[in-house]
Design a protein around this motif. Sequence first.
Motif, PDB file in Angstrom:
ATOM      1  N   LEU A  59       0.818  -1.212   0.000  1.00 51.50           N
ATOM      2  CA  LEU A  59       0.000   0.000   0.000  1.00 51.50           C
ATOM      3  C   LEU A  59       0.852   1.263   0.000  1.00 51.50           C
ATOM      4  CD1 LEU A  59      -2.784  -0.938   2.570  1.00 51.50           C
ATOM      5  CD2 LEU A  59      -3.101  -0.526   0.120  1.00 51.50           C
ATOM      6  N   GLY A  60       1.928   1.243   0.798  1.00 54.24           N
ATOM      7  CA  GLY A  60       2.764   2.424   0.900  1.00 54.24           C
ATOM      8  C   GLY A  60       2.032   3.576   1.569  1.00 54.24           C
ATOM      9  N   THR A  61       2.711   4.695   1.693  1.00 54.55           N
ATOM     10  CA  THR A  61       2.130   5.866   2.347  1.00 54.55           C
ATOM     11  C   THR A  61       0.910   6.387   1.598  1.00 54.55           C
ATOM     12  OG1 THR A  61       4.322   6.475   3.165  1.00 54.55           O
ATOM     13  CG2 THR A  61       2.637   8.193   3.182  1.00 54.55           C
ATOM     14  N   GLU A  62       1.001   6.430   0.283  1.00 60.05           N
ATOM     15  CA  GLU A  62      -0.099   6.975  -0.526  1.00 60.05           C
ATOM     16  C   GLU A  62      -1.337   6.088  -0.459  1.00 60.05           C
ATOM     17  OE1 GLU A  62      -0.868   8.753  -5.047  1.00 60.05           O
ATOM     18  OE2 GLU A  62       0.889   7.508  -4.641  1.00 60.05           O
ATOM     19  N   GLY A  63      -1.128   4.774  -0.511  1.00 59.62           N
ATOM     20  CA  GLY A  63      -2.259   3.860  -0.424  1.00 59.62           C
ATOM     21  C   GLY A  63      -2.943   3.926   0.936  1.00 59.62           C
ATOM     22  N   ARG A  64      -2.149   3.959   1.990  1.00 57.62           N
ATOM     23  CA  ARG A  64      -2.716   4.056   3.343  1.00 57.62           C
ATOM     24  C   ARG A  64      -3.497   5.364   3.506  1.00 57.62           C
ATOM     25  NH1 ARG A  64       0.835   1.545   8.211  1.00 57.62           N
ATOM     26  NH2 ARG A  64       1.075  -0.589   7.425  1.00 57.62           N
ATOM     27  N   ALA A  65      -2.961   6.444   2.945  1.00 62.64           N
ATOM     28  CA  ALA A  65      -3.641   7.748   3.049  1.00 62.64           C
ATOM     29  C   ALA A  65      -4.983   7.729   2.327  1.00 62.64           C
ATOM     30  CB  ALA A  65      -2.748   8.847   2.480  1.00 62.64           C
ATOM     31  N   ALA A  66      -5.048   7.043   1.185  1.00 65.06           N
ATOM     32  CA  ALA A  66      -6.299   6.957   0.428  1.00 65.06           C
ATOM     33  C   ALA A  66      -7.360   6.198   1.221  1.00 65.06           C
ATOM     34  CB  ALA A  66      -6.044   6.265  -0.911  1.00 65.06           C
ATOM     35  N   ILE A  67      -6.962   5.116   1.876  1.00 62.78           N
ATOM     36  CA  ILE A  67      -7.895   4.320   2.675  1.00 62.78           C
ATOM     37  C   ILE A  67      -8.375   5.118   3.884  1.00 62.78           C
ATOM     38  CG2 ILE A  67      -8.092   2.248   4.113  1.00 62.78           C
ATOM     39  CD1 ILE A  67      -5.873   1.087   2.114  1.00 62.78           C
ATOM     40  N   ALA A  68      -7.453   5.810   4.535  1.00 68.09           N
ATOM     41  CA  ALA A  68      -7.832   6.644   5.679  1.00 68.09           C
ATOM     42  C   ALA A  68      -8.824   7.723   5.254  1.00 68.09           C
ATOM     43  CB  ALA A  68      -6.588   7.274   6.301  1.00 68.09           C
ATOM     44  N   ALA A  69      -8.601   8.321   4.081  1.00 67.50           N
ATOM     45  CA  ALA A  69      -9.504   9.362   3.577  1.00 67.50           C
ATOM     46  C   ALA A  69     -10.889   8.798   3.286  1.00 67.50           C
ATOM     47  CB  ALA A  69      -8.918   9.999   2.319  1.00 67.50           C
ATOM     48  N   LEU A  70     -10.937   7.601   2.706  1.00 65.65           N
ATOM     49  CA  LEU A  70     -12.215   6.955   2.423  1.00 65.65           C
ATOM     50  C   LEU A  70     -12.998   6.741   3.713  1.00 65.65           C
ATOM     51  CD1 LEU A  70     -13.803   5.449  -0.002  1.00 65.65           C
ATOM     52  CD2 LEU A  70     -12.921   3.376   1.057  1.00 65.65           C
ATOM     53  N   PHE A  71     -12.315   6.230   4.730  1.00 63.92           N
ATOM     54  CA  PHE A  71     -12.987   5.951   5.994  1.00 63.92           C
ATOM     55  C   PHE A  71     -13.409   7.235   6.710  1.00 63.92           C
ATOM     56  CE2 PHE A  71     -11.031   1.453   6.763  1.00 63.92           C
ATOM     57  CZ  PHE A  71     -11.717   0.999   5.643  1.00 63.92           C
ATOM     58  N   GLN A  72     -12.574   8.260   6.642  1.00 64.77           N
ATOM     59  CA  GLN A  72     -12.932   9.535   7.274  1.00 64.77           C
ATOM     60  C   GLN A  72     -14.187  10.122   6.649  1.00 64.77           C
ATOM     61  OE1 GLN A  72      -9.331  11.807   6.821  1.00 64.77           O
ATOM     62  NE2 GLN A  72      -8.226  10.589   8.346  1.00 64.77           N
ATOM     63  N   LYS A  73     -14.261  10.059   5.330  1.00 71.39           N
ATOM     64  CA  LYS A  73     -15.438  10.588   4.635  1.00 71.39           C
ATOM     65  C   LYS A  73     -16.676   9.752   4.975  1.00 71.39           C
ATOM     66  CE  LYS A  73     -14.680  12.651   0.742  1.00 71.39           C
ATOM     67  NZ  LYS A  73     -15.261  14.027   0.822  1.00 71.39           N
ATOM     68  N   ALA A  74     -16.509   8.438   5.030  1.00 72.31           N
ATOM     69  CA  ALA A  74     -17.630   7.556   5.360  1.00 72.31           C
ATOM     70  C   ALA A  74     -18.126   7.797   6.789  1.00 72.31           C
ATOM     71  CB  ALA A  74     -17.217   6.103   5.186  1.00 72.31           C
ATOM     72  N   GLU A  75     -17.191   7.988   7.709  1.00 79.83           N
ATOM     73  CA  GLU A  75     -17.563   8.287   9.097  1.00 79.83           C
ATOM     74  C   GLU A  75     -18.311   9.608   9.186  1.00 79.83           C
ATOM     75  OE1 GLU A  75     -14.761   8.020  12.324  1.00 79.83           O
ATOM     76  OE2 GLU A  75     -13.649   6.428  11.322  1.00 79.83           O
ATOM     77  N   ALA A  76     -17.810  10.624   8.463  1.00 84.16           N
ATOM     78  CA  ALA A  76     -18.426  11.953   8.510  1.00 84.16           C
ATOM     79  C   ALA A  76     -19.867  11.921   8.008  1.00 84.16           C
ATOM     80  CB  ALA A  76     -17.606  12.940   7.688  1.00 84.16           C
ATOM     81  N   LEU A  77     -20.150  11.015   7.074  1.00 84.77           N
ATOM     82  CA  LEU A  77     -21.497  10.894   6.524  1.00 84.77           C
ATOM     83  C   LEU A  77     -22.347   9.861   7.274  1.00 84.77           C
ATOM     84  CD1 LEU A  77     -20.566  10.952   2.726  1.00 84.77           C
ATOM     85  CD2 LEU A  77     -21.689  12.780   4.027  1.00 84.77           C
ATOM     86  N   ASN A  78     -21.776   9.308   8.362  1.00 90.20           N
ATOM     87  CA  ASN A  78     -22.461   8.286   9.167  1.00 90.20           C
ATOM     88  C   ASN A  78     -22.818   7.047   8.352  1.00 90.20           C
ATOM     89  OD1 ASN A  78     -22.504   9.785  11.643  1.00 90.20           O
ATOM     90  ND2 ASN A  78     -24.147  11.041  10.779  1.00 90.20           N
ATOM     91  N   VAL A  79     -22.002   6.759   7.331  1.00 87.07           N
ATOM     92  CA  VAL A  79     -22.210   5.559   6.526  1.00 87.07           C
ATOM     93  C   VAL A  79     -21.602   4.353   7.228  1.00 87.07           C
ATOM     94  CG1 VAL A  79     -21.674   4.455   4.298  1.00 87.07           C
ATOM     95  CG2 VAL A  79     -22.279   6.878   4.377  1.00 87.07           C
ATOM     96  N   VAL A  80     -20.551   4.577   8.002  1.00 83.30           N
ATOM     97  CA  VAL A  80     -19.890   3.513   8.763  1.00 83.30           C
ATOM     98  C   VAL A  80     -19.723   3.983  10.202  1.00 83.30           C
ATOM     99  CG1 VAL A  80     -18.659   2.698   6.721  1.00 83.30           C
ATOM    100  CG2 VAL A  80     -17.534   4.317   8.268  1.00 83.30           C
TER     101      VAL A  80
END
Length: 277
Positions: A245-266
Amino acid sequence: MKLSLGFSPCPNDTFIFDALVHQKVDTEGLEFDVILADVEELNQKAVQGVLDITKLSYHAYAHLTNQYILLDAGSALGRNCGPLLIAKRPLSAEEIKKGPIAIPGKLTTANFLLSLAYPEAQNKQEFLFSDIEKAVQQEEVIAGLIIHENRFTYQDKGLVKIQDLGEFWESSTGHPIPLGGIVAHRRLATDIQHKINRVMARSVAYAQQHPLATRDYVSAHAQEMNEEVMYAHIGLYVNDYTRDLGTEGRAAIAALFQKAEALNVVPAIKEEIFLNK
């Protein structure tokens, strides 16, 4: 030590798992009991916690971080490879909102991206991913959300693209789109989790270095897919992020989860989701 392992029969998965399953690389004493299933079925098996190691969508993983930890090897991330919203003809925003839209599963990352792009489109029907084009053609639904190799075939069936949800994600975040990952159950000891990750990385590297060596295994599960589509599929979803994944891949996953949390999807994620280096 024998571990249960779930992944899909799609070419990108059989391609990267071939060397691991068939002992073409050093598996450090690990053996695998393989379960092949559609990604949404794998998501449901992960919910049940029955598999030691499994492929699953990132949307599903966001609900299961208390059970599984994410490996650095084996993920499907990338650019220009996201799910496509398709229809028989161009649609208005009101028609998309009204639906119904065929989706490949509630817990797929594709459905999450659809929710981001079209939050008001709530009339959805679940289909096996390979049946979605047919459902659109036969007007069972007004639009369909396609993944995997169907992005290479929908135009041949007279269907049109409404939205590339990968492009939507990339243009709004700048990150590659995280689609699916490989996770190990937290009941496994940390040293076993790291061993699995090493073996997985070795298997990916072998496939990338010897692509023809995987042909028989990939073809055996690719049903009637022609070889050109098969290798286009692999080229789309297997890349440097798949090996690590590397730094960029991990950052993309973290961003996906942050957005999902903010929208109360997860739900809020409290655990460390990445395997310690």
